[in-house]
Design a protein around this motif. Structure first.
Motif, PDB file in Angstrom:
ATOM      1  N   GLN A  42      38.133  45.245  46.561  1.00 13.27           N
ATOM      2  CA  GLN A  42      37.161  44.905  47.597  1.00 13.27           C
ATOM      3  C   GLN A  42      35.889  45.689  47.336  1.00 13.27           C
ATOM      4  OE1 GLN A  42      39.818  45.543  51.206  1.00 13.27           O
ATOM      5  NE2 GLN A  42      38.921  43.570  51.742  1.00 13.27           N
ATOM      6  N   TRP A  43      34.770  45.149  47.827  1.00 14.29           N
ATOM      7  CA  TRP A  43      33.469  45.752  47.540  1.00 14.29           C
ATOM      8  C   TRP A  43      32.952  46.490  48.772  1.00 14.29           C
ATOM      9  CZ3 TRP A  43      33.685  45.695  42.699  1.00 14.29           C
ATOM     10  CH2 TRP A  43      34.238  44.598  42.021  1.00 14.29           C
ATOM     11  N   PRO A  55      22.269  33.803  44.215  1.00 16.53           N
ATOM     12  CA  PRO A  55      22.151  33.010  45.443  1.00 16.53           C
ATOM     13  C   PRO A  55      21.077  31.938  45.360  1.00 16.53           C
ATOM     14  CG  PRO A  55      21.318  35.231  45.792  1.00 16.53           C
ATOM     15  CD  PRO A  55      22.029  35.241  44.470  1.00 16.53           C
ATOM     16  N   GLU A  62      31.944  44.934  52.497  1.00 11.09           N
ATOM     17  CA  GLU A  62      32.276  43.530  52.717  1.00 11.09           C
ATOM     18  C   GLU A  62      33.152  43.389  53.961  1.00 11.09           C
ATOM     19  OE1 GLU A  62      36.311  42.401  50.275  1.00 11.09           O
ATOM     20  OE2 GLU A  62      34.436  42.300  49.156  1.00 11.09           O
ATOM     21  N   ASP A  63      32.993  42.239  54.659  1.00  9.96           N
ATOM     22  CA  ASP A  63      33.805  42.009  55.841  1.00  9.96           C
ATOM     23  C   ASP A  63      34.832  40.908  55.551  1.00  9.96           C
ATOM     24  OD1 ASP A  63      32.379  39.625  55.930  1.00  9.96           O
ATOM     25  OD2 ASP A  63      31.101  40.259  57.602  1.00  9.96           O
ATOM     26  N   GLU A  64      35.630  40.604  56.571  1.00 12.11           N
ATOM     27  CA  GLU A  64      36.720  39.646  56.393  1.00 12.11           C
ATOM     28  C   GLU A  64      36.201  38.254  56.048  1.00 12.11           C
ATOM     29  OE1 GLU A  64      40.497  37.851  58.955  1.00 12.11           O
ATOM     30  OE2 GLU A  64      39.493  39.696  59.603  1.00 12.11           O
ATOM     31  N   ALA A  65      35.077  37.863  56.674  1.00 10.79           N
ATOM     32  CA  ALA A  65      34.522  36.527  56.415  1.00 10.79           C
ATOM     33  C   ALA A  65      34.076  36.405  54.949  1.00 10.79           C
ATOM     34  CB  ALA A  65      33.349  36.259  57.350  1.00 10.79           C
ATOM     35  N   TYR A  66      33.431  37.461  54.452  1.00 13.80           N
ATOM     36  CA  TYR A  66      33.005  37.427  53.051  1.00 13.80           C
ATOM     37  C   TYR A  66      34.222  37.325  52.134  1.00 13.80           C
ATOM     38  CZ  TYR A  66      31.244  38.773  48.495  1.00 13.80           C
ATOM     39  OH  TYR A  66      30.956  38.780  47.147  1.00 13.80           O
ATOM     40  N   ARG A  67      35.245  38.168  52.381  1.00  8.66           N
ATOM     41  CA  ARG A  67      36.397  38.180  51.492  1.00  8.66           C
ATOM     42  C   ARG A  67      37.133  36.842  51.508  1.00  8.66           C
ATOM     43  NH1 ARG A  67      37.481  38.961  46.987  1.00  8.66           N
ATOM     44  NH2 ARG A  67      35.923  40.593  47.303  1.00  8.66           N
ATOM     45  N   GLU A  68      37.230  36.228  52.676  1.00 12.95           N
ATOM     46  CA  GLU A  68      37.897  34.923  52.753  1.00 12.95           C
ATOM     47  C   GLU A  68      37.138  33.882  51.943  1.00 12.95           C
ATOM     48  OE1 GLU A  68      39.348  31.646  56.117  1.00 12.95           O
ATOM     49  OE2 GLU A  68      38.555  33.595  56.743  1.00 12.95           O
ATOM     50  N   ALA A  69      35.802  33.868  52.097  1.00 12.82           N
ATOM     51  CA  ALA A  69      34.996  32.895  51.354  1.00 12.82           C
ATOM     52  C   ALA A  69      35.022  33.191  49.856  1.00 12.82           C
ATOM     53  CB  ALA A  69      33.553  32.914  51.871  1.00 12.82           C
ATOM     54  N   ARG A  70      35.001  34.489  49.515  1.00 11.04           N
ATOM     55  CA  ARG A  70      35.003  34.846  48.092  1.00 11.04           C
ATOM     56  C   ARG A  70      36.337  34.515  47.444  1.00 11.04           C
ATOM     57  NH1 ARG A  70      34.630  34.523  43.753  1.00 11.04           N
ATOM     58  NH2 ARG A  70      33.895  35.955  42.131  1.00 11.04           N
TER      59      ARG A  70
END
Length: 228
Positions: free
Chosen positions: A11-12, A215, A15-23
C-alpha cells in the motif's frame, strides 16, 4: 470489475480504501490485458509463411559520403533471418518529415543497438537519400540504417502509400529461410476503416506508453511538437 482477492500486500502512503479498491480493479484489468497481449503475440509468431518477396528492391543508401544502392536481400546479416522495415513518412516534395514518425524513429534510434543481436532493422523513406541523411544528422540518429525508396516501388507494394498517393507509416517484417525471403507481418490496423488513430505501432513508441500511465493520458493531439 470485481476483484475477489487482494493481489498483493503493498500500500502507498496516504491511500484510502476507495483508492485501493479502484487500484485493485485496475491492476486486475492490467494483468488480464498483459495475458491477452502475450496470447496475441503467440498468434503472430505462429503465422504460416507469407508471400514471397515481390522483387529484390534496390534501395539508395549513403556509404562513406557516396550514394550506393543495396538490394533488400543484402539487408539480412549473417545469422539474422528477420528484417524489420519501418516506412518513414518523408515524401520527396515535403519540406519536412512527419513529426509523429520522427518521434517514433527517435525512440528506435535509442534501442537499435540492443536489437541488432536479434534482428535486422532499417528505416525506409521516399525522400532522396541525401535529404534523409541530413535529417538523421540533425536528429542525432547514429545507430539506424537509413534507406531511400525513391527509385523503387517498395512503398507502393508494401502498404506505405494510400489510395491518394500520400505516404503512410507502414511497418513490415520479412523473414529469410533456405535463401528465400518472405513477407511475415504488416501492422494491418493501419488500413482498417475506424475512427481516430490506428494505433498500429503504439507498442514500438515509448511516448504513448508512458503518457498512458499519467492522469492526463495521451490527449487528443497525436503529433509531438518537434523543431527541425
Amino acid at each position: 470489475m470485481e476483484v475477489k482477492e487482494q493481489l498483493h500486500s503493498r500500500q502507498w502512503p496516504g491511500e484510502d480504501e476507495a483508492y485501493r479498491e479502484a487500484r485493485n480493479a485496475l491492476l486486475q484489468a492490467e494483468l488480464d490485458l498483459e495475458r491477452h497481449l502475450l496470447s496475441v503475440a503467440k498468434l503472430r509468431q505462429t503465422l504460416p509463411p507469407g508471400g514471397a518477396l515481390k522483387e529484390d528492391y534496390l534501395f539508395d543508401e549513403a556509404d562513406a559520403g557516396a550514394a550506393t544502392q543495396v538490394p533488400l536481400s543484402d539487408l539480412f546479416a549473417e545469422g539474422k533471418d528477420t528484417l524489420v522495415l519501418y516506412s518513414f513518412m518523408f515524401a520527396p516534395e515535403a519540406e519536412a518529415p512527419c513529426p509523429a514518425c520522427t518521434s517514433l524513429v527517435d525512440g528506435l534510434n535509442g534501442i537499435a543497438q540492443h536489437l541488432e543481436d536479434r534482428v535486422n532493422l532499417a528505416i525506409v523513406a521516399k525522400a532522396p537519400i541525401r535529404r534523409f541523411e541530413d535529417l538523421a544528422k540533425s536528429r542525432g540518429w547514429a545507430g539506424l540504417r537509413l534507406l531511400s525508396s525513391a527509385r523503387n516501388s517498395y512503398n507502393e507494394d508494401y502498404g506505405a502509400v494510400n489510395a491518394a498517393g500520400d505516404q503512410i507509416p507502414a511497418f513490415n517484417v520479412f523473414t529469410r529461410h533456405d535463401g528465400q525471403i518472405r513477407h511475415f507481418y504488416n501492422a494491418e490496423q493501419l488500413y482498417v476503416d475506424q475512427p481516430g488513430h490506428p494505433h498500429h505501432v503504439d507498442r514500438l513508441w515509448p511516448i504513448w506508453n508512458l503518457l498512458d500511465l499519467t492522469p492526463e493520458g495521451r490527449g487528443e493531439d497525436w503529433f509531438p511538437k518537434l523543431s527541425y
